[in-house]
Design a protein around this motif. Structure first.
Motif, short mmCIF file in Angstrom:
data_model
loop_
_atom_site.label_atom_id
_atom_site.label_comp_id
_atom_site.label_asym_id
_atom_site.label_seq_id
_atom_site.Cartn_x
_atom_site.Cartn_y
_atom_site.Cartn_z
N ASP A 104 0.84 -1.20 0.00
CA ASP A 104 0.00 0.00 0.00
C ASP A 104 0.87 1.25 0.00
O ASP A 104 0.58 2.23 -0.70
CB ASP A 104 -0.93 -0.03 1.22
CG ASP A 104 -1.91 1.12 1.19
OD1 ASP A 104 -2.65 1.22 0.18
OD2 ASP A 104 -1.91 1.92 2.14
N PHE A 133 1.99 -2.75 -11.66
CA PHE A 133 1.44 -3.77 -10.75
C PHE A 133 1.10 -5.02 -11.55
O PHE A 133 0.40 -4.95 -12.56
CB PHE A 133 0.18 -3.24 -10.07
CG PHE A 133 -0.53 -4.29 -9.24
CD1 PHE A 133 -0.15 -4.53 -7.91
CD2 PHE A 133 -1.57 -5.05 -9.78
CE1 PHE A 133 -0.78 -5.51 -7.16
CE2 PHE A 133 -2.21 -6.03 -9.01
CZ PHE A 133 -1.81 -6.25 -7.70
N GLU A 140 -11.28 -17.36 -11.88
CA GLU A 140 -9.89 -17.73 -12.20
C GLU A 140 -9.49 -18.72 -11.11
O GLU A 140 -9.21 -18.33 -9.98
CB GLU A 140 -9.00 -16.49 -12.17
CG GLU A 140 -7.58 -16.79 -12.55
CD GLU A 140 -6.62 -15.62 -12.33
OE1 GLU A 140 -6.77 -14.88 -11.35
OE2 GLU A 140 -5.70 -15.46 -13.16
P1 NAD Z 1 -2.32 -10.48 -5.38
O1 NAD Z 1 -3.08 -9.43 -6.11
O2 NAD Z 1 -2.90 -11.07 -4.17
O3 NAD Z 1 -0.87 -9.92 -4.96
C1 NAD Z 1 -0.01 -9.33 -5.91
C2 NAD Z 1 0.92 -8.37 -5.18
O4 NAD Z 1 0.15 -7.30 -4.64
C3 NAD Z 1 1.67 -8.98 -3.99
O5 NAD Z 1 2.99 -8.47 -3.98
C4 NAD Z 1 0.88 -8.48 -2.80
O6 NAD Z 1 1.65 -8.38 -1.63
C5 NAD Z 1 0.47 -7.10 -3.28
N1 NAD Z 1 -0.70 -6.53 -2.60
C6 NAD Z 1 -1.74 -7.18 -2.01
N2 NAD Z 1 -2.60 -6.28 -1.47
C7 NAD Z 1 -2.11 -5.05 -1.75
C8 NAD Z 1 -2.55 -3.72 -1.47
N3 NAD Z 1 -3.68 -3.50 -0.82
N4 NAD Z 1 -1.81 -2.68 -1.91
C9 NAD Z 1 -0.67 -2.90 -2.60
N5 NAD Z 1 -0.19 -4.13 -2.88
C10 NAD Z 1 -0.91 -5.20 -2.47
O7 NAD Z 1 -1.97 -11.60 -6.49
P2 NAD Z 1 -1.18 -12.96 -6.27
O8 NAD Z 1 -2.06 -13.92 -5.56
O9 NAD Z 1 0.18 -12.69 -5.74
O10 NAD Z 1 -0.98 -13.43 -7.79
C11 NAD Z 1 -1.94 -14.10 -8.53
C12 NAD Z 1 -2.69 -13.16 -9.44
O11 NAD Z 1 -1.77 -12.47 -10.29
C13 NAD Z 1 -3.63 -13.90 -10.38
O12 NAD Z 1 -4.84 -13.20 -10.47
C14 NAD Z 1 -2.88 -13.86 -11.72
O13 NAD Z 1 -3.70 -14.00 -12.85
C15 NAD Z 1 -2.23 -12.53 -11.65
N6 NAD Z 1 -1.10 -12.46 -12.58
C16 NAD Z 1 -1.20 -11.68 -13.70
C17 NAD Z 1 -0.16 -11.65 -14.63
C18 NAD Z 1 -0.26 -10.84 -15.90
O14 NAD Z 1 0.76 -10.61 -16.54
N7 NAD Z 1 -1.46 -10.41 -16.32
C19 NAD Z 1 0.99 -12.41 -14.39
C20 NAD Z 1 1.06 -13.19 -13.24
C21 NAD Z 1 0.02 -13.21 -12.33
#
Ligand code: NAD
Length: 512
Positions: free
Chosen positions: A243, A256, A408
């Motif tokens: 955050d 992100f 998903e």
């Molecule tokens: P997530 O959204 O839970 O977390 C991603 C990142 O965001 C982590 O580093 C986490 O600590 C951070 N985060 C969580 N809450 C936050 C907040 N309130 N503020 C700021 N940062 C915050 O995702 P995940 O479980 O780590 O990854 C899986 C997801 O990622 C799946 O939906 C997948 O499809 C997606 N993904 C997308 C791509 C792409 O290129 N489109 C590639 C890989 C993964």
């Protein structure tokens, strides 16, 4: 989970070799050990900060911990980045590209240790670790060239004696937040082009993979001699560290990669600070098998696209949408193939399917399957769970509304949905908020191209499966799958901005 007509029994007692190497004993570990932040070129030990456990998903045993960076740490990191960036932007393209090349070579020299870390930190098999190292090398290599692409334009002048230039400059500081599934590559695909184009970076890796997603990259650039402050890695949780990274006024771009749910909040927080969000989010990718498909080819692609890295990729196949003329054969053969995939210790050479990342993910996947079965689906293969090992599972009789299909699922799960005609297949494939990738199988290429055009996605692959990412082609989605694109000229545009500079060579005739 599991029913009487499963092809195999559930997973039981998956043997996992005990690890021999502590991550702190790996050759590339910093002197402080990994329980430290990397800010302004220094490894800052966790001290009295909160820490987050590093857990090996195969054994569910803790193997270390990393600091939860505070808002003050994030401030310090952004300050260091902003201070270091102008001199970096002044360096020659040769200098910046050379540093990337050196960092890439450092990473390559640690291949063996990184493969062990892929297995221990994110449950990745040797196959997956090898793919990821190759992707990281290729994106870093390709990004070196971007240092030489910072060129502008001369535009025709609309005023006499005026020279009109458009210059291309780095944006300044880039904030980066990445997920756990392809941690090294997904961080490198931002860090490398951002540095190549003269920017500085503050990176927050996922809490489950702080080393491969962050600290390992810091070590590689440190060893390569990157000046202090240009790359800062602040490990920690999303709510605290993430955050602070996303809501900070310093970065001009916030990159992100993660779930659509978190991406929405992160994007709003960035925009509130006039920071441009670049969002790569979730997917619900369809693998469409038409009546004209080469069925062997479609099944080979379907197995690879569903079960690689336990289905934990944004571009994994989430749904198989199969013409009714092939449906029964496709389900049966996909199930047979799924049942034969070796599940187990990712450190073992033979393993194809390792553990999923954590118990929350496992519980979510299990619930999606159970709810789909309760809604009328049948488990034809797999269905078993042991620890964090989820057996490759094939479901028949699925509809597009069932939980494994409309969410998903991010697991080694293959829901197979029948369809009658092209319009129905397209309508089902597009009936999702996501729009990342997809695949279409047909020997009738006109038909395949028509369906590909009709898919509302950022990427689609004919007679293949969706797991494709090439360093020179634009990668990204539409709708809830994100904003912006990665790779090559697309990322060059994201991490630079233009500046119109005009020079009036003679006094101008003003109207008053
Ligand atoms: P997530 O959204 O839970 O977390 C991603 C990142 O965001 C982590 O580093 C986490 O600590 C951070 N985060 C969580 N809450 C936050 C907040 N309130 N503020 C700021 N940062 C915050 O995702 P995940 O479980 O780590 O990854 C899986 C997801 O990622 C799946 O939906 C997948 O499809 C997606 N993904 C997308 C791509 C792409 O290129 N489109 C590639 C890989 C993964």
């Amino acid at each position: 989970m599991g029913t009487d007509d499963t092809v195999t029994d559930g997973v039981t007692d998956v043997p996992v070799e005990q690890p021999t190497t502590d991550p702190d004993d790996l050759g590339l570990a910093p002197e402080t050990g990994w329980n430290a932040l990397y800010i302004d070129g220094e490894w800052v030990p966790a001290g009295d900060r909160d820490t987050y456990p590093m857990v090996d998903p195969s054994t569910q045993e803790q193997m270390g911990e990393t600091p939860v960076g505070t808002a003050a740490d994030v401030d310090t990191a952004y300050e260091a980045a902003a201070a270091a960036q102008p001199a970096w932007a002044e360096r020659t393209p040769d200098d910046r590209a050379g540093l990337l090349e050196d960092a890439r070579n450092v990473l390559e020299s640690y291949t063996e240790e990184l493969l062990l870390l892929f297995a221990r930190e994110c449950g990745g098999t040797g196959l997956k670790g090898g793919f990821e190292l190759d992707l990281a090398q290729k994106i870093a290599h390709r990004s070196e060239g971007l240092a030489f692409e910072m060129s502008g334009q001369h535009k025709p002048a609309l005023v006499e004696d005026k020279e009109t230039q458009v210059r291309r400059n780095p944006v300044g500081v880039v904030g980066v937040i990445t997920p756990w599934n392809f941690p090294l590559y997904l961080s490198m695909r931002v860090v490398a082009p951002a540095l190549a184009t003269g920017n500085a970076v503050v990176l927050k890796p996922a809490e489950d993979t702080p080393l491969l997603g962050g600290s390992v990259i810091a070590r590689a650039f440190e060893e390569a001699g990157l000046p202090d402050g240009l790359l800062n890695v602040v490990t920690g949780t999303g709510e605290t560290t993430g955050d602070a990274v996303a809501s900070h006024p310093t970065p001009r771009v916030l990159s992100f990669t993660g779930s659509s749910e978190v991406g929405r909040t992160v994007g709003q927080n960035a925009v509130a600070e006039f920071t441009a969000p670049s969002l790569e989010l979730g997917g619900n990718n369809a693998h469409i098998v038409t009546a004209e498909a080469d069925i062997d080819w479609a099944i080979d692609a379907g197995v690879f696209g569903s079960f690689t890295h336990q289905g934990q990729e944004c571009i994994s196949i989430n749904r198989h949408i199969v013409h009714e003329s092939h449906y029964d054969e496709y389900v049966q053969r996909l199930a047979e193939r799924a049942a034969q995939l070796p599940v187990g210790d990712p450190k073992s050479e033979d393993t194809v399917v390792g553990p999923v990342i954590n118990s929350d993910q496992r519980d979510k996947i299990e619930a999606f399957v159970e709810e789909s079965v309760a809604a009328g689906a049948t488990v034809v293969a797999g269905g078993g769970v042991d620890g964090l090992f989820v057996q490759p599972t094939v479901l028949s009789g699925v509809t597009n509304e069932m939980p494994t299909a409309c969410n998903e699922h991010f697991g080694p799960i293959a829901p197979v949905i029948p369809y009658e005609d092209e319009a129905e297949a397209l309508a089902m494939a597009n009936d999702t908020e996501y729009g990342l990738s997809g695949s279409v199988h047909s020997t009738d290429l006109s038909k395949a191209k028509r369906i590909a055009e009709g898919l509302e996605t950022g990427m689609v692959h004919i007679n293949d499966q969706p797991l494709n990412d090439h360093a020179h082609t634009p990668f990204g989605g539409v709708g809830a799958s994100g904003l912006g694109r990665y790779n090559n000229e697309a990322i060059l545009r994201e991490f630079t901005e233009t500046k119109w500079v005009s020079v009036q060579r003679e006094p101008r005739d003003y109207p008053y």
